[in-house]
Write a protein that holds these residues in place. Structure first.
Motif, PDB file in Angstrom:
ATOM      1  N   THR A  42       0.826  -1.207   0.000  1.00 45.77           N
ATOM      2  CA  THR A  42       0.000   0.000   0.000  1.00 45.77           C
ATOM      3  C   THR A  42       0.859   1.255   0.000  1.00 45.77           C
ATOM      4  O   THR A  42       0.567   2.235  -0.693  1.00 45.77           O
ATOM      5  CB  THR A  42      -0.919   0.017   1.238  1.00 45.77           C
TER       6      THR A  42
ATOM      7  N   GLU B 213      -0.690   6.843  -6.126  1.00 44.62           N
ATOM      8  CA  GLU B 213      -1.871   7.408  -5.483  1.00 44.62           C
ATOM      9  C   GLU B 213      -2.345   8.637  -6.244  1.00 44.62           C
ATOM     10  O   GLU B 213      -1.602   9.251  -7.018  1.00 44.62           O
ATOM     11  CB  GLU B 213      -1.587   7.761  -4.030  1.00 44.62           C
TER      12      GLU B 213
ATOM     13  N   ASN C 296      -3.942   3.710  -4.933  1.00 48.69           N
ATOM     14  CA  ASN C 296      -4.619   4.010  -3.680  1.00 48.69           C
ATOM     15  C   ASN C 296      -5.680   5.086  -3.900  1.00 48.69           C
ATOM     16  O   ASN C 296      -5.457   6.066  -4.618  1.00 48.69           O
ATOM     17  CB  ASN C 296      -3.616   4.494  -2.627  1.00 48.69           C
TER      18      ASN C 296
END
Length: 260
Positions: free
Chosen positions: A63, A68, A238
């Motif tokens: 993650t 993102e 993300n």
């Protein structure tokens, strides 16, 4: 002053994901060395805990280093050729009316500009099957189209804008006045000339493009204090969540609006 400086330093460390990761690894190694040194029989337990820790750390790293969506700014652009769906159709008029209605109004598209950014090194990545969603408290909630071709699902490299809402802005009899450049200095005046705030609803499958029909629409004064929730996500990126007071979002859009 010292406490304040310490807080700032801690915040910088937390924001620097690489530094934070190195600190976690260093502390983990120290703890394992201390435990195994004083309790040799705990090696098997440490092995099991190490496996569990490794799985958790692996998911965390996955993650942590995923691309993102980075929010850049709110944009405002005048759009032509849009229609508004009339819920209670008068027998004398069609089911859809033009958004501008013979230059009585101007329709401003308010979008949120995003950049697909790889963390922490800043290299670009492809955001596959990127989608957006907009919610206005209990009044509206639906997928939102991307500015490019008005698709609801899009592969994105670099930057792209998510269409959040549309402002139907009143003009004077000449089609100018309340939304020309001279009026942009007074955003409050523009707020007072908003007729409606409109959203979009997907026509069908996510692979289809928006049909350029505005529905639903609300009177601005009835919803100006409601919460606006905007989310974007992709298969390999993300997600990102931004929350606004509707009035504040509309103000940002009007401040960045460039009349045609």
């Amino acid at each position: 002053m010292q406490a304040s400086s310490l807080k700032i330093a801690v915040k910088r460390v937390i924001n620097d994901k690489v530094t934070l990761l190195l600190i976690i690894l260093f502390l983990s190694i120290i703890i394992i060395i201390l435990i195994t040194s004083f309790i040799p029989q705990a090696i098997k337990v440490i092995s099991i805990l190490g496996t569990i820790f490794g799985v958790i750390l692996g998911r965390y790293l996955d993650t942590l280093f995923k691309p993102e969506f980075k929010f850049l700014k709110v944009t405002g652009n005048e759009i032509e050729g849009l229609k508004i769906r009339v819920k209670e159709v008068d027998p004398q008029e069609s089911e859809y009316i033009p958004c501008d209605e013979k230059q009585k109004y101007k329709c401003i598209q308010c979008s949120m500009r995003y950049e697909v950014e790889y963390i922490p090194f800043g290299s670009r990545a492809l955001a596959k099957n990127s989608r957006g969603w907009v919610k206005l408290d209990d009044k509206h909630g639906a997928m939102a189209p991307w500015g490019y071709t008005y698709k609801y699902s899009l592969d994105i490299v670099g930057e792209e804008s998510l269409v959040v809402l549309f402002i139907r802005l009143k003009t004077d009899s000449s089609g100018q006045g309340t939304s020309d450049k001279s009026s942009l200095e007074d955003v409050n005046k523009l707020l007072g000339n908003i007729d409606k705030i409109c959203f979009t609803v997907p026509p069908g499958e996510s692979s289809e493009a928006w049909n350029r029909i505005l529905n639903p629409c609300f009177k601005f004064d009835d919803i100006r204090d409601l919460e606006l929730d905007v989310r974007v996500a992709a298969e390999n990126v993300n997600g990102s969540v931004n929350r606004w007071k509707l009035k504040k979002f509309v103000e940002e859009c009007l401040q960045n609006y460039k009349p045609s």
